[in-house]
Motif scaffolding. Structure first.
Motif, PDB file in Angstrom:
ATOM      1  N   HIS A 184       0.842  -1.204   0.000  1.00 47.08           N
ATOM      2  CA  HIS A 184       0.000   0.000   0.000  1.00 47.08           C
ATOM      3  C   HIS A 184       0.874   1.250   0.000  1.00 47.08           C
ATOM      4  CE1 HIS A 184      -3.960   1.987   1.472  1.00 47.08           C
ATOM      5  NE2 HIS A 184      -3.132   2.942   1.053  1.00 47.08           N
ATOM      6  N   HIS A 198       1.582   5.305  -2.117  1.00 48.20           N
ATOM      7  CA  HIS A 198       1.057   6.380  -2.968  1.00 48.20           C
ATOM      8  C   HIS A 198       2.237   7.043  -3.657  1.00 48.20           C
ATOM      9  CE1 HIS A 198      -3.070   6.248  -1.386  1.00 48.20           C
ATOM     10  NE2 HIS A 198      -2.481   5.800  -0.296  1.00 48.20           N
ATOM     11  N   LYS A 249      -9.141  -0.602  -6.780  1.00 52.08           N
ATOM     12  CA  LYS A 249      -9.286  -0.091  -5.409  1.00 52.08           C
ATOM     13  C   LYS A 249     -10.545   0.743  -5.327  1.00 52.08           C
ATOM     14  CE  LYS A 249      -7.458   2.287  -1.510  1.00 52.08           C
ATOM     15  NZ  LYS A 249      -6.520   3.421  -1.408  1.00 52.08           N
ATOM     16  N   HIS A 301      -6.578  -0.758   5.635  1.00 50.94           N
ATOM     17  CA  HIS A 301      -6.785  -0.149   6.961  1.00 50.94           C
ATOM     18  C   HIS A 301      -7.611  -1.073   7.864  1.00 50.94           C
ATOM     19  CE1 HIS A 301      -5.261   3.184   4.722  1.00 50.94           C
ATOM     20  NE2 HIS A 301      -6.380   3.327   4.039  1.00 50.94           N
ATOM     21  N   ASP A 307       1.245   2.773   3.511  1.00 49.54           N
ATOM     22  CA  ASP A 307       0.618   4.045   3.142  1.00 49.54           C
ATOM     23  C   ASP A 307       1.708   5.081   2.866  1.00 49.54           C
ATOM     24  OD1 ASP A 307      -1.784   5.137   2.402  1.00 49.54           O
ATOM     25  OD2 ASP A 307      -2.677   5.122   4.403  1.00 49.54           O
TER      26      ASP A 307
HETATM   27 ZN    ZN Z   1      -3.608   4.917   1.269  1.00 51.66          ZN
END
Ligand code: ZN
Length: 398
Positions: free
Chosen positions: A61, A63, A172, A233, A312
Motif C-alpha cells: 500500500h 502512494h 481499489k 486499513h 501508506d
Molecule cells: Zn492509502
C-alpha cells in the motif's frame, strides 16, 4: 551468474537454518544452496557472514504520486505531468533504498503511475509496480482529486472497465470516507452494498482482484459482504473506538481476505484535520488509538487473518516512502512473532499483490528480488532497517 552468501537466511515464511548461498542468473534465483556449499566456478560471490538474506520486501500500500510531505494528497493534482513522473521515480528510489522491491500503488493521480510504468523511464533499476489506477470514490469522496469519482452502478461498472482496459492489476474502491480528505465521513459508507458488489463482480469478470479502503465498521462489513479480495486499513472504527469482534475476524480469516492495516510511522504523527475531528468524536487520544491499533493487528494475526504489510508510504512526513521496515516492526511491537511479521512483508504481501508465484520467496525460479541486511531481523526486527545490498530482478540498486 553471481551469488550471495549470508550467515543467516529467511525464505519468505521461515528461517533457513545455517544461512544460504543464493545464486542468481538472468534476473532469477537459479539456486538456493546451503551456506557451506562451494560456489560454482567463475561466479562472483558477495560474502555477508554477519548478515541475513531474505526476499526483497513488498509494500502492498503506497502512494507513489505523493511526495511524503504533509498535505501532499491535497496537492496531488498540482505537479505538471513531467513533475509527477519525477515524484513517482523519487518515491520508488526511496522504497528501493529501504529494501522494498515491489510496491502496490493504491492511489494513482489519474493514471500517472501506469503511464510511467509503460514509459521508457521505467527501465532503470526500480521496484516492480503493481498498480490500481485512481481509487474509485464517490463524487467529492475520499481522494476524489485523484480522478476516480463515480456514482451509480453504470458509472461504477464503466470505471472498472476503464481500469481493465488501461491495464491495472487491481481495483481499489473507497468504501468509507478517509482521514486525509476533509468533508468525508470516515465512519460512513460511500457506496451501497449492491454498488460494491457490482464493482467486485465486474472486476472479477475481468480477472482483477478488488481491495477496499474501509475505516468505519459498516464499511468493513460491507466490503466483506460484497466479496472483496482485500481490505485496506480495516480499522473497525465506531464512535466508541475500535470494535473488532471475534466473529468478524473469523469471517475475514475464513474468506482469506488480505488485510493491509497500514500501520507504522516515523517521528511525530500529525493527524490531518479530518483525522483529528474523527478522533475527538471517539473520545480517544492519539496514543490510545495507536495502542488500540496494536491490539487490533495482534488479534487479527492470532485469529488467522491474512495480515499483509503496507505502509501508506508517501502520504505525509510521518509516512515517508521506504517505511515498510517500520511497519513490520510495528507488528512485532504489537506482539506478532518476528517470523510472521517478516512473512507478512514478503511472501504474504507478494501473494496479496498477485505475485505469489514469482516474488516474495527465496526459491529457485523466483525473480531475484533480494535484500541483504546487517544482523538478524528474526532476533531483532530493527535489523530490517539496515540494508547492506538490494537487488531488483538481479540488478543491484545503487
Ligand atoms: Zn492509502
Amino acid at each position: 551468474m553471481f551469488g550471495i552468501r549470508a550467515g543467516k537466511a529467511f525464505d519468505g515464511d521461515k528461517v533457513v537454518p545455517g544461512g544460504a548461498l543464493v545464486l542468481v542468473e538472468d534476473g532469477r534465483i537459479s539456486a538456493v544452496a546451503s551456506a557451506s556449499a562451494p560456489a560454482p566456478d567463475h561466479c562472483d560471490i558477495l560474502e555477508v557472514p554477519d548478515g541475513t538474506i531474505l526476499p526483497g520486501l513488498v509494500d502492498a500500500h503506497v502512494h507513489l504520486c505523493a511526495d511524503g510531505t504533509d498535505g501532499t494528497l491535497d496537492r496531488i493534482g498540482e505537479p505538471s505531468p513531467d513533475g509527477l513522473m519525477d515524484v513517482i521515480e523519487q518515491s520508488l528510489r526511496l522504497h528501493l533504498a529501504a529494501g522494498v522491491t515491489t510496491v502496490r500503488d493504491l492511489g494513482d493521480r489519474r493514471f500517472a503511475v501506469l503511464e510511467w510504468r509503460s514509459s521508457s523511464r521505467s527501465r532503470g533499476v526500480y521496484p516492480s509496480v503493481v498498480a490500481a489506477g485512481p481509487p474509485i470514490t464517490s463524487p467529492g469522496g475520499h481522494c476524489a482529486n485523484m480522478g476516480g469519482e463515480a456514482t451509480g452502478t453504470e458509472q461504477l461498472l464503466a470505471a472498472v472497465r476503464e481500469r481493465a482496459e488501461r491495464g491495472v492489476d487491481v481495483v481499489k474502491i473507497m468504501a468509507s470516507g478517509g482521514f486525509a480528505t476533509a468533508g468525508t465521513q470516515v465512519m460512513l459508507c460511500q457506496f451501497t452494498l449492491d454498488e460494491v458488489r457490482a464493482v467486485v463482480g465486474e472486476a472479477h469478470a475481468a480477472g482483477l482482484p478488488v481491495t477496499a479502503h474501509a475505516h468505519g465498521l459498516p464499511a468493513v462489513h460491507m466490503a466483506m459482504e460484497a466479496g472483496v479480495d482485500g481490505i485496506e486499513h480495516c480499522s473497525f472504527l465506531t464512535d466508541r473506538g475500535l470494535s473488532q469482534s471475534a466473529q468478524d475476524l473469523a469471517r475475514l480469516a475464513e474468506a482469506a481476505i488480505a488485510v493491509c492495516p497500514t500501520v507504522g510511522f516515523v517521528g511525530t504523527l500529525r493527524p490531518p484535520p479530518n483525522a483529528a475531528a474523527t478522533l475527538a468524536k471517539t473520545g480517544l487520544t492519539f496514543e490510545q488509538m495507536i495502542q488500540a491499533r496494536k491490539r487490533s493487528v495482534a488479534e487479527m494475526h492470532a485469529a488467522g487473518v491474512r495480515v499483509v504489510s503496507g505502509s501508506d508510504g508517501g502520504i505525509g512526513a510521518s509516512k515517508p516512502h521506504g517505511l515498510l521496515p517500520v511497519s513490520a516492526a510495528f507488528l512485532v511491537d504489537a506482539g506478532v512473532r518476528t517470523v510472521a511479521a517478516l512473512a507478512s512483508a514478503t511472501a504474504l504481501a507478494a501473494a496479496a499483490c498477485g505475485l505469489g508465484d514469482r516474488r516474495g520467496r527465496l526459491r529457485a525460479g523466483y525473480d531475484a528480488d533480494l535484500l541483504v541486511v546487517d544482523g538478524d531481523p528474526v532476533a531483532d526486527i530493527a535489523a530490517l532497517t539496515r540494508p547492506v545490498a538490494v537487488f531488483a530482478a538481479g540488478r543491484r540498486a545503487a
